[in-house]
Design an enzyme around this catalytic site. Structure first.
Site, short mmCIF file in Angstrom:
data_model
loop_
_atom_site.label_atom_id
_atom_site.label_comp_id
_atom_site.label_asym_id
_atom_site.label_seq_id
_atom_site.Cartn_x
_atom_site.Cartn_y
_atom_site.Cartn_z
N CYS A 169 0.88 -1.17 0.00
CA CYS A 169 0.00 0.00 0.00
C CYS A 169 0.91 1.21 0.00
CB CYS A 169 -0.91 0.01 1.23
SG CYS A 169 -1.85 1.55 1.34
N CYS B 98 -0.45 4.26 2.41
CA CYS B 98 -0.49 4.16 3.88
C CYS B 98 -0.08 2.76 4.29
CB CYS B 98 -1.86 4.56 4.42
SG CYS B 98 -3.27 3.86 3.55
N SER B 99 -1.00 1.98 4.83
CA SER B 99 -0.63 0.64 5.28
C SER B 99 -1.82 -0.30 5.20
CB SER B 99 -0.09 0.69 6.71
OG SER B 99 -1.06 1.28 7.55
N CYS B 100 -2.62 -0.19 4.13
CA CYS B 100 -3.77 -1.07 3.96
C CYS B 100 -3.31 -2.52 3.97
CB CYS B 100 -4.49 -0.75 2.65
SG CYS B 100 -5.21 0.91 2.65
#
Lengths: 106, 228
Positions: free
Chosen positions: B127, B130-132
């Site tokens: 991602c 962000c940090s999906c």
């Protein structure tokens, strides 16, 4: 929710798998989910992932309506990165909302 | 993230003119907290004050994510390796297939999609924004997954990144990077290693690592698993 109400709340899908599209270049300010490295790039619609409220509106307490069709779009790595080191068949897929996509002009 | 909000609805605490931490209930006794912990708590306080969610809802979500780990994903993958009908269901109806094993995805959780690694195609998930991550199945992502280095390099040089994880992808295999920037979360179904015929689902699950379900490496071979 009736079908008519539903139609007022979401945009209908404009693209089908296989269609060639270009990602718009834009900076709407605030929160958006279209990475800049993919903006201006042309790719191919892999599939429709679903229809989701627009995160650019949701992020600021909005309704996210009309909801946007979300597509998985395929790009050749060697097109996106001019110095890509891997084989020409390598690909990158990015999930892009419909309002960021335009038909590829030929 | 911990939930330690206290009474977030006290109107006398609702002013937002300044950012003195003592303004936010529950934070006054937290002098040791780091920058991000303070920031997370400030955001929690604001969400509660504005009536967007309750402390209970936040804690329920934290507990749900903390209760999951890569072992849960490994069970799902091991079943898919062992049962072709289940694998087909997992690829076509992930939520239904997970529910079959007792993993019910909460309402409003992002849609899960499962992709299959084969000899000819190898998927890797990142991602970049962000940090999906499929937290509702795998728990919290590893720190490196959230690092700027991984998020930027995984798209530009996925083969180089995988080499650093000890995994050399042959040029005959097409590498497909999935940048999960929006409303989908991806689970990679790794390839079943050679030499695993006849193994039970429990034995197979031991071979399935977190990293192989992100796609930065492959499942362990039975030999490697025995040696470690």
């Amino acid at each position: 929710m009736t079908l008519q109400e539903k139609n007022n709340e979401e945009d209908s899908p404009r693209f089908r798998p296989g269609d060639l599209v270009t990602v718009r270049v834009d900076n709407p300010g605030g929160h958006f989910r279209t990475p800049t490295y993919i903006q201006g790039q042309s790719g191919r619609i892999e599939k429709l992932c679903g229809i989701f409220p627009n995160p650019e509106s949701l992020a600021y307490g909005g309704t996210g309506l009309p909801a946007q069709p979300l597509y998985r779009v395929e790009f050749p790595q060697s097109q996106v990165w001019s110095d890509y080191g891997g084989p020409a068949k390598d690909k990158i897929y990015v999930d892009v909302y419909q309002h960021w996509l335009e038909p590829l002009s030929t | 993230m911990t939930s330690n909000i206290g009474n977030g609805n006290d109107p006398s605490q609702a002013g937002h003119s300044g950012h003195d931490h003592a303004e936010h209930p529950g934070m006054a006794h937290d002098e040791e907290a780091g920058y991000y912990a303070v920031r997370a708590r400030a955001m929690e306080s604001l969400l509660v004050e504005k009536g967007i969610c309750s402390p209970n809802e936040i804690q329920t979500m934290v507990d749900r994510i903390e209760a999951r780990s890569p072992a849960d994903g490994a069970k799902v993958v091991a079943r898919a390796w062992s049962d072709p009908a289940y694998k087909s269901r997992l690829l076509n109806d992930p939520d239904g297939a997970l529910a079959d094993l007792g993993y019910r995805m909460p309402e409003n959780s992002p849609k899960l999609d499962v992709v299959e690694n084969t000899e000819s195609i190898h998927y890797l998930v990142v991602c970049t924004l962000c940090s999906c991550y499929p937290r509702n199945l795998l728990g919290r992502p590893p720190d490196w997954y959230k690092s700027l280095a991984y998020r930027s390099r995984a798209v530009v040089d996925p083969r180089g990144v995988m080499r650093e994880f000890g995994f050399q992808v042959p040029d005959s295999t097409e590498v497909r990077v999935l940048d999960s920037t929006a409303d989908l979360r991806y689970l990679v179904l790794p390839r079943r290693p050679d030499g695993t015929e006849g193994m039970s689902e429990e034995q197979l699950a031991e071979l399935i690592t977190r990293d192989s379900m992100i796609g930065v490496s492959e499942a362990r071979s039975p030999q490697t698993a025995t040696a470690s």
